[in-house]
Structure formats: C-alpha cells, structure tokens
Design a protein around this motif. Structure first.
Motif, PDB file in Angstrom:
ATOM      1  N   ILE A 173       0.823  -1.209   0.000  1.00 48.18           N
ATOM      2  CA  ILE A 173       0.000   0.000   0.000  1.00 48.18           C
ATOM      3  C   ILE A 173       0.864   1.269   0.000  1.00 48.18           C
ATOM      4  O   ILE A 173       0.622   2.174  -0.811  1.00 48.18           O
ATOM      5  N   VAL A 179      -6.212  -4.339  -4.425  1.00 48.46           N
ATOM      6  CA  VAL A 179      -5.855  -3.324  -3.434  1.00 48.46           C
ATOM      7  C   VAL A 179      -6.018  -1.926  -4.038  1.00 48.46           C
ATOM      8  O   VAL A 179      -6.572  -1.018  -3.425  1.00 48.46           O
ATOM      9  N   PHE A 237      -9.492  -0.771  -3.968  1.00 41.21           N
ATOM     10  CA  PHE A 237     -10.167  -0.711  -2.666  1.00 41.21           C
ATOM     11  C   PHE A 237     -10.048   0.655  -2.003  1.00 41.21           C
ATOM     12  O   PHE A 237     -10.972   1.129  -1.365  1.00 41.21           O
ATOM     13  N   TYR A 238      -8.898   1.278  -2.137  1.00 41.05           N
ATOM     14  CA  TYR A 238      -8.617   2.483  -1.347  1.00 41.05           C
ATOM     15  C   TYR A 238      -8.884   3.748  -2.147  1.00 41.05           C
ATOM     16  O   TYR A 238      -8.502   3.844  -3.311  1.00 41.05           O
ATOM     17  N   THR A 239      -9.510   4.735  -1.473  1.00 38.68           N
ATOM     18  CA  THR A 239      -9.937   5.911  -2.233  1.00 38.68           C
ATOM     19  C   THR A 239      -8.788   6.838  -2.606  1.00 38.68           C
ATOM     20  O   THR A 239      -8.918   7.636  -3.522  1.00 38.68           O
ATOM     21  N   LEU A 240      -7.665   6.747  -1.911  1.00 37.77           N
ATOM     22  CA  LEU A 240      -6.550   7.612  -2.298  1.00 37.77           C
ATOM     23  C   LEU A 240      -5.802   7.050  -3.507  1.00 37.77           C
ATOM     24  O   LEU A 240      -4.905   7.684  -4.041  1.00 37.77           O
ATOM     25  N   ARG A 252      -3.786   7.595   9.129  1.00 39.81           N
ATOM     26  CA  ARG A 252      -4.634   7.935   8.000  1.00 39.81           C
ATOM     27  C   ARG A 252      -3.828   8.597   6.877  1.00 39.81           C
ATOM     28  O   ARG A 252      -3.025   9.495   7.138  1.00 39.81           O
ATOM     29  N   GLY A 269      -2.176   4.827   5.749  1.00 36.21           N
ATOM     30  CA  GLY A 269      -3.319   4.218   5.074  1.00 36.21           C
ATOM     31  C   GLY A 269      -3.512   4.849   3.710  1.00 36.21           C
ATOM     32  O   GLY A 269      -2.795   5.761   3.315  1.00 36.21           O
ATOM     33  N   ALA A 270      -4.512   4.334   2.978  1.00 40.83           N
ATOM     34  CA  ALA A 270      -4.706   4.846   1.622  1.00 40.83           C
ATOM     35  C   ALA A 270      -6.159   5.221   1.372  1.00 40.83           C
ATOM     36  O   ALA A 270      -6.615   5.236   0.243  1.00 40.83           O
ATOM     37  N   GLY A 271      -6.873   5.521   2.463  1.00 37.38           N
ATOM     38  CA  GLY A 271      -8.227   6.023   2.273  1.00 37.38           C
ATOM     39  C   GLY A 271      -9.260   4.929   2.280  1.00 37.38           C
ATOM     40  O   GLY A 271      -9.592   4.384   1.229  1.00 37.38           O
ATOM     41  N   ALA A 272      -9.744   4.560   3.444  1.00 37.73           N
ATOM     42  CA  ALA A 272     -10.853   3.624   3.585  1.00 37.73           C
ATOM     43  C   ALA A 272     -11.263   3.673   5.049  1.00 37.73           C
ATOM     44  O   ALA A 272     -10.487   3.313   5.920  1.00 37.73           O
ATOM     45  N   ILE A 325     -13.198   1.891   6.722  1.00 34.88           N
ATOM     46  CA  ILE A 325     -13.282   0.601   7.382  1.00 34.88           C
ATOM     47  C   ILE A 325     -11.940   0.194   7.989  1.00 34.88           C
ATOM     48  O   ILE A 325     -11.885  -0.592   8.930  1.00 34.88           O
ATOM     49  N   CYS A 326     -10.837   0.742   7.488  1.00 32.57           N
ATOM     50  CA  CYS A 326      -9.528   0.387   8.038  1.00 32.57           C
ATOM     51  C   CYS A 326      -9.336   0.875   9.462  1.00 32.57           C
ATOM     52  O   CYS A 326      -8.367   0.502  10.114  1.00 32.57           O
ATOM     53  N   SER A 370      -4.902  -4.407   6.333  1.00 31.04           N
ATOM     54  CA  SER A 370      -4.297  -3.365   5.526  1.00 31.04           C
ATOM     55  C   SER A 370      -2.808  -3.241   5.832  1.00 31.04           C
ATOM     56  O   SER A 370      -1.983  -3.068   4.934  1.00 31.04           O
ATOM     57  N   ARG A 409      -6.465  -5.742   1.000  1.00 33.02           N
ATOM     58  CA  ARG A 409      -7.681  -4.940   1.081  1.00 33.02           C
ATOM     59  C   ARG A 409      -8.128  -4.922   2.534  1.00 33.02           C
ATOM     60  O   ARG A 409      -8.042  -5.936   3.218  1.00 33.02           O
ATOM     61  N   GLY A 410      -8.604  -3.767   2.977  1.00 32.78           N
ATOM     62  CA  GLY A 410      -8.978  -3.653   4.382  1.00 32.78           C
ATOM     63  C   GLY A 410     -10.343  -4.231   4.663  1.00 32.78           C
ATOM     64  O   GLY A 410     -11.295  -3.509   4.905  1.00 32.78           O
ATOM     65  N   GLU A 411     -10.441  -5.553   4.629  1.00 32.33           N
ATOM     66  CA  GLU A 411     -11.721  -6.196   4.934  1.00 32.33           C
ATOM     67  C   GLU A 411     -11.615  -6.865   6.293  1.00 32.33           C
ATOM     68  O   GLU A 411     -10.675  -7.613   6.545  1.00 32.33           O
TER      69      GLU A 411
END
Ligand SMILES: Cc1cc2nc3c(=O)[nH]c(=O)nc-3n(C[C@H](O)[C@H](O)[C@H](O)COP(=O)(O)O)c2cc1C
Ligand code: FES
Lengths: 168, 555
Positions: A39, A74, A77-80, B238, B279-282, B284-285, B294, B299-301
């Motif tokens: 990531i 991956v 999944f992430y918005t950034l 974050r 992090g990369a924006g989620a 739920i993480c 993550s 994936r942050g599930e």
C-alpha cells in the motif's frame, strides 16, 4: 489491465514507460518490497504519476512478487488510489454531516454548477476532476473543499467561482 | 455572539417541582433581571439534576457550586452574593452527605473550574513538536524511564488497570484488560499497533495530538510494549494526515538518535522500535481487524472473530490495537499514578476526554474536559452558546458511529455508564451540535450515505442494509415516503445490528433507531403530511410545499 496480464502470460511483459519504472523504483527503494509495503508503494507511485496506470500495477506486481490480481484488488479498494487518470486539479468536496449542517449542500450545488461536472467526472480540458470525500478532519471550519493538497474552509456558495479561478 | 459568564441550572424533576422549583426559578429570574445581569447569566430550569435529597437544587457554573435545598426566598442572596459579588453562599450549599454520583463529584470540585483540564493537551501549543529537547524538558520520556528502571512489566500493567482507563477509539474497552490479554497470550512476537486511522466524521482529536505532541505517542507505545513484552510498534496513520506523519517520522528519528527507541533502553535489556504506516483512504480500516489486514498489505476487509487480535493479530501474533488518545493517557498515568488519574472524571469513566466541537455553535474546535460533563455545559461554557441565538435541537455524538441525541438529554453526564444506560453511544468524541434548522431525517440520510459509501461490501447485510436504508431516507426527504417506511427502517436496523460482520454495519443501525425513537413525529410529518418541520431537507425545497412550512411539531 487485462492486456498487461495477457502480455505477461505470453512471457512478453509490455515495456513500462520510463516514468513509470522510475516511479516504482523510487517507491520500492523507500518502502521495500515486502508484502506489507504494497500500500505505501502504490500510494507513492499514485502521488508521483497522479494515478495508477496498468503498466504501474504490472510493474509493482513484478517487483513485489505478488499476483497482479492482488495488486489490482488493493488499488481498487482504497480511495486515495486511482486507476483512472485524473484532471490536473483534484477537487474534493466533503459530504459528511458536520459540513452538511453548516451549509455544505449549497456549496456543493454551486461547485457542481461552476464545474459542470458530476461526481467522478473530469472536465473535457483535463483541468478538474470532481469527487466527494469523507470528512478530512477540518470540520471546525466547514463547509470544506480540498483542491489538490490545499484545504479551503468556511466556504460560501458565492466564493466558489473565485476559488476555482485560482487553479489554472 | 452570545457568551455567558455564568450558567445557573435549577432542577426541575417532578420532586423538585413539588418542592417549589418553579418559584425558585422565577425568583432567580427576577433577581437577575433586577441586577441587570441578564446578558451575563444564563438561567435554565432543567430536568433531573442528579441523585440527592437536597431538592430543589441550584447549580452554578463554571464554579460548579451546588446549592440545595433552595427556597424561593434564597434566590436574592444567591444572585446578590454569588452572581454579582462572586462569593458563594456557604449556608445554602448542599451538604456533601446528601449528594451522590455526579453531584458529589461536582461538589468535591467546588471552587475550581470544571474548566478545560489539560492532561493530554498539556504540551500542545507550548512546545515545539519537532524538538525532542523541548519534549524532554516538559516531562518527556520520564514515564518510560521510570517504568523501565523502577517497575516490573507486571507493575506497569497493574497501574494501567487500576487507573480505569478505557479505550477512546469508540468502544470503551478497558485498556488494562486488553494489555493483560496480550501479555498472557502465547506468541513468538507481540505487537503494539496504534490506531491513528481517525476517519470518523467530525473527529480530528488524534490528528491534533500527533501534530502537537508526537513524542508522547512514541513514549506511550514503548511503555505499552514493555508492559506486554512487545518490541515492535506500528502506527497505522490515516493517509491524508501528511503533517502528522511527518512530525511522527521526525519524532521517531530523534528518539532513535537519542537512544530512546532501539535496543537496550535506559541501560536495560528492553528494546522497542516504532514504524509508521500510512493508510490509503478507507474508513473501514479504522476497524481493528481491517486495519491489520491493511497493515499486511491487503484490502482492508474485517476478519471474522474470534480469534481476536489480542491472541492472533498482526502476522498471526498477539497484538494490542490501541487508539492514539488512549495511548496518550499512559505516560501521565505512569508518571503520577492511578490514584491521581482517578481524581479526574467519574468513577465509571476516569480521566479526561477530548471532544471536537462543531455545528451551529459560536466556538468550534478541540477541548479536553473531565469525563462526566454534560452537553449543556459543553455548549454554554466551551462552545459559547448557540450561533445566532438559535436553540439546541439535537446533537450527534461520536461521528457517524455515535448517536443522534435530542435536546432533552443535554443534562446527562457524558460518560460510558450514563450513556450506555440510555442506549446512547459515546463514540469517538465528536460533538456535532445542531439548531432548530436541522432536519433530523436529512441528517440521518447523510449519515447513512456515509455508511453506504464506506461499507466494504464483504458482508451482505451491511452492504444491502445501508443501501436500502439510505434509499428510503432519500425518498422520504424528497416527499415520497410510504406509511410503512418506519417499519422498514426498524427492520433494517435490526438486521444490520444482528447480522453484520463488523462494527460498521452494527453502528449504522444506531442513527436509524435514534431517528425513530426521538424524532418519530418529525419523520411522520415528512411521510404523512409531506412537510419538513425544520424546512431544511429536499422536501422543503419543493415549491409545492414551501407554503405550508413551519407547521408546529414536537421534537
Ligand atoms: C467501522 C469502524 C471504524 C473504526 N474506526 C476507528 C478509528 O478511526 N480509530 C480508532 O481508534 N478506532 C476505530 N475503531 C475502533 C477499533 O476497532 C478499535 O476498537 C480501537 O482501535 C481500539 O482502541 P481503543 O481500545 O484504544 O479504543 C473503529 C471501529 C469500527 C467498527
Ligand atoms: S465533516 Fe467535513 S471536514 Fe469533517
């Protein structure tokens, strides 16, 4: 993406453009190539290139020795992280409750009108991409719009035009 | 802007009223008016003020002096001596033995302000966050040194347990117990993971802590590591928090260079190091098991539990996932002891709490106050009242995963026990304060839009439930409500709560329930009458109904 994987299956990885290779090399040098680095590496590449083109995902998958499907999953999944090209300026509107109750809705309407874009769209001249975002922690000065890395708070609808004009 | 110097509360529960509370209130009112203090003194007749025999009660803030029982004839003295001259009237103060719970606590603090109590923010704004020397000059790394050289890990653990510290990340789990579980778990390695994902709308306390006092977090993680036998810590921060990241990065480098991180700390055999992970924006993480996924580069599930992270966390090893604000409490506890810590807050919730104030109030921003303060106190004293002379309609606590609470609960102490009794969630410490122009349906619609967007999609009840609830609310707010919408929302709330895999779906039910429970009349007005009493939602903007706005409605 699929094209990239097909190439690999044939044993002919598409040559990655030099700027992509450079971005991935720099990111791996900074964050390493362990699984946990995926990531941070994708984030760094995304920041440098503005988005993650298929060639970048393929290159990351190769360097980290990870299935392309996992890298792609991956990235989605992430918005950034973005797998779509974006405009020169990314306009993010905070749509959460704290900004909403202090007049966010009217700013949003003004923003959409001024840009002529729906959320997720990029202007034809490639100048702006409009997206909504969740709270960025600037709610004490809501409503908030973030353009590129700059946070603009206490916005009113009539300030929107002038604000956008500052981004060529 | 309307700011008051004093806030006077008169208890107005049925027993107080039977004992003449209304007359006391009126006498106070006229005495305040006579002395021309209306602009400086806010006077309120509230509901029940707390457990006591000394009714009716009169409580004056910010000094937190408790008078009782007060007779109408006492009003003149209270106003003359206390409010005008600044001398509390001793003979009227409630006898300590008659006070219980929160009142006893307030009374014990008599004479001092229940003003901001800065333990966590003690250094914020006073030191250069990029200077380890500054931090050390202001008590920094003293707690770590003291723990490592003077206490066994078991002693540090017991101290944290005895302090009564509870997690500030939303769930309120006792931190000492969590650390003990990790200490007892079997594993080749153990980890301390700091949850700095802070994505709860309206919450920015962790960011300000990290930006203003980054070394405190580093020190706290090392102490926690010592207590459980972990040698590595990760801060999952974050992705948007670039400044906090940079400050922490610098703090870690400085600490390593000063041998306050690394091997053999303070000449002992204990070593500890901290790594940063953005992090990369989620949203739920922020959930601890998604966070661990993550951190491992996936994936942050959320994972299914059990096993819980305390036994199988990061890379399958015992892991304590702890919020930034929670961690920041640890060095002061180690430095001053659990008994000292318990002098702040309430018995069920010791310590202070950071709140982010926002919405329709005069002053927004971050405050640190003792646990157990009420919403009314927060609004009047710290937020300096409602903006534009409006009145409180509702407050949303703790970001999206908190509760929407009506004005009638504004005298409830904000602590874990009191809130739990009322079925209200304290959440993360956001206080979104809304006036009469806020539509409850519209607000809950916006909250559900958030959950719908942030649902990771892995489990169906959450993905589908948040979507359907949002669609119903959007329709109601547009004027297309059905008579059975309330029942449908109730059903969706139930299945979200019972069937969702993680806390995201479970907490999405809370605002739905709050809406139906506290703002049922307003919801019905939308559905059955086609009007928005607040005149704020999409319905209100339709020209056809604009003429009949302002229909009086309760709530
Ligand atoms: C959907 C969801 C989001 C969460 N977001 C956060 C967060 O941003 N920060 C945080 O500290 N805890 C968050 N939590 C709580 C964590 O799962 C966990 O309980 C917490 O980090 C434990 O730390 P504490 O005991 O110090 O509170 C979230 C929980 C859920 C269900
Ligand atoms: S809600 Fe908009 S910045 Fe927090």
């Amino acid at each position: 993406m699929r094209a990239a994987m097909a190439h690999r299956a044939n044993g002919h990885p598409p040559p990655a453009p030099p700027e992509v290779t450079a971005a991935v090399t720099a990111a791996v040098a900074e964050h390493g190539d362990a699984a946990g680095a995926l990531i941070p590496v994708l984030s760094a590449v995304n920041r440098r290139l503005g988005y993650l083109p298929p060639a970048a995902l393929a290159e990351v998958s190769r360097r980290l020795g990870m299935p392309a499907s996992r890298v792609y999953g991956v990235a989605r999944f992430y918005t950034l992280l973005s797998t779509e090209p974006r405009g020169r300026h990314l306009v993010q509107f905070c749509e959460n409750a704290p900004c909403h109750v202090v007049g966010g809705r009217r700013v949003w309407e003004a923003l959409r009108q001024a840009l002529g874009l729906a959320p997720g769209e990029t202007s034809a001249d490639g100048r702006f991409t409009l997206i909504t975002t969740s709270c960025i922690g600037a709610c004490a000065v809501g409503p908030v719009v973030v353009i590129d890395d700059e946070v603009h708070g206490n916005l009113t609808p009539d300030q929107v035009e002038a604000l956008l004009a500052r981004y060529a | 802007m309307q700011t008051f110097r004093s806030l006077v509360l008169v208890s107005g529960d049925p027993r107080s009223l039977a004992l003449g509370a209304q007359a006391v209130f009126e006498q106070l009112q006229s005495a305040v008016r006579q002395r021309g203090l209306e602009a400086e003194v806010a006077l309120k007749l509230i509901g029940e003020a707390g457990p006591t025999a000394a009714l009716p009660l009169v409580i004056i803030y910010p000094e937190a002096v408790v008078y009782g029982p007060v007779a109408p004839a006492d009003a003149a003295d209270i106003v003359q001596q206390h409010l005008a001259m600044g001398h509390p009237v001793e003979r009227l103060q409630a006898p300590e033995r008659d006070l219980g719970g929160r009142l006893a606590w307030l009374s014990a603090r008599r004479g001092t302000l229940p003003a901001e109590q800065r333990i966590l923010l003690a250094r914020a704004g006073r030191i250069d966050p990029e200077s380890i020397e500054d931090y050390i000059l202001h008590d920094g790394y003293e707690a770590l040194g003291r723990a490592l050289t003077g206490q066994t890990p078991a002693e540090v653990l017991s101290q944290i347990e005895a302090s009564g510290l509870r997690g500030r990340g939303g769930a309120g789990f006792p931190t000492g117990r969590k650390l003990r579980l990790v200490a007892q778990a079997e594993g080749e390695e153990k980890y301390i993971v700091c949850n700095a994902d802070e994505s709860e709308p309206g919450t920015f306390k962790d960011r300000l802590l990290m930006e203003s006092d980054p070394h405190a977090l580093v020190e706290a993680m090392a102490i926690a590591g010592y207590a459980v036998g972990a040698h590595t810590g990760f801060v999952y921060i974050r992705g948007e928090y670039r400044l906090a990241y940079a400050r922490l990065e610098k703090a870690i480098q400085q600490a390593r260079a000063s041998r306050l991180l690394g091997p053999d700390l303070f000449g002992t055999r204990f070593g500890f190091d901290v790594h940063l992970h953005a992090g990369a924006g989620a949203y739920i993480c922020g959930e601890e098991t998604a966070l661990l996924e993550s951190l491992e580069g996936r994936r942050g599930e959320p994972r299914s539990r059990p096993p819980y992270p305390v036994t199988r966390g990061l890379w399958g090893q015992p892991t304590a996932v702890i919020n930034v604000e929670t961690l920041a409490n640890i060095p002061p506890i180690v430095r001053h002891g659990a008994a000292w810590y318990r002098t702040f807050g309430t018995p069920s919730s010791p310590g202070t709490k950071l709140y982010t104030l926002m919405g329709n109030v005069n002053v927004t921003g971050l405050i640190e106050v003792p646990m157990g303060i009420t919403l009314r106190e927060v609004i009047t004293i710290y937020a300096r009242g409602m903006k534009g002379g409006g009145h409180l309609k509702l407050a949303q606590t703790g970001g999206s995963s908190g509760s929407v609470i009506p004005a009638s609960l504004q005298d409830t102490p904000i602590d874990y026990a009191s809130f739990a009794r009322l079925g209200v969630a304290l959440g993360s410490g956001a206080l979104l304060i809304c006036d009469q122009d806020t539509c409850a349906v519209d607000l809950v619609r916006v909250l559900l839009r958030f959950f719908r967007h942030e649902s990771c999609g892995k489990c169906t009840p959450c993905r589908v439930g948040t979507e359907q609830a949002y669609q119903i609310l959007a329709r109601v707010a547009e004027g297309g409500g059905h008579p059975d919408d309330a029942a449908s929302l109730e059903r969706l709330a139930h299945s979200l709560e019972m069937l969702s895999n993680c806390g995201l779906g479970q907490t999405a039910a809370q605002p739905l329930r709050d809406l139906l429970r506290h703002f049922g009349a307003e919801f019905d007005a939308h559905v059955k009458l086609g009007v928005c009493p607040a005149g704020a939602c999409a319905l209100a903007r339709r020209p056809a109904v604009a003429g009949i706005l302002g229909v009086p409605i309760s709530g």
